[in-house]
Write an enzyme that holds these catalytic residues in place. Sequence first.
Site, PDB file in Angstrom:
ATOM      1  CE  LYS A 165      -1.553   2.185   3.370  1.00 26.47           C
ATOM      2  NZ  LYS A 165      -1.999   2.526   4.697  1.00 26.47           N
ATOM      3  CG  ASP A 173      -7.027   3.813   2.841  1.00 24.26           C
ATOM      4  OD1 ASP A 173      -7.991   3.529   2.092  1.00 24.26           O
ATOM      5  OD2 ASP A 173      -6.980   4.838   3.523  1.00 24.26           O
TER       6      ASP A 173
END
Length: 217
Positions: free
Chosen positions: A124, A142
């Site tokens: 991420k 996220d």
Amino acid sequence: MSKIKLNKKYISVFTTLQNNNPSPTTELIFSSNFELLIAVLLSAQSTDIAVNKATTQLFAIANTPQQILDLGLDELISYIKSIGLYKTKSKHIIQTCKDLIEKHAGIVPNCQKSLEKLAGVGRKTANVVRNTAFAEPIIAVDTHIFRVAKRIGLAKKNSLTPLAVELDLIKNTPEEFKLNAHHWLILHGRYICKARKPSCELCILKQNCDYYAAAPC
Ligand code: SF4
């Protein structure tokens, strides 16, 4: 959902988000790729506001890998101790600075593999850095995006991992929206489609939202 219906939904959702906010960006404050990397690394399980508060002070003193190494671990901690998991994050930052200097001439690489090899940098974080610093058409997922994409119906409801949602989004998002999709969805999740109580009455995406269609909130 048929492919045609899904395409229409994607186009409608992202056109609406684009009309509402043509130039979305991160709320993290940074003035270089290195500052962005450190800010994103610190933002895990923390808020952008808390990170900005700490990094404004830190970056005024040290905003390159060498300057952070010169600062040392204890001094670094004194700047970031208001942020969750600061002990682990400070060690990761020191190691990342060492690796950037030793392996990348002190420069943040635009390479998924190289970024993910840095301490504390997962998929991420690497995705956010590549999208925001290098304008790559990548969608980092996220907790906000994981929730929002499934509620609206952009990703499969039964997706269990951020990677599964990311792959759905990357596969179906029209090219022209890919660069900004991450920022639009994260801002929507942060301010409107909140985890506990989504503000459906204020939401510009109601007409395209599976969650709202099933049970208007
Ligand atoms: S209508 Fe409600 S559930 Fe759907 S995206 Fe908007 S805020 Fe989220």
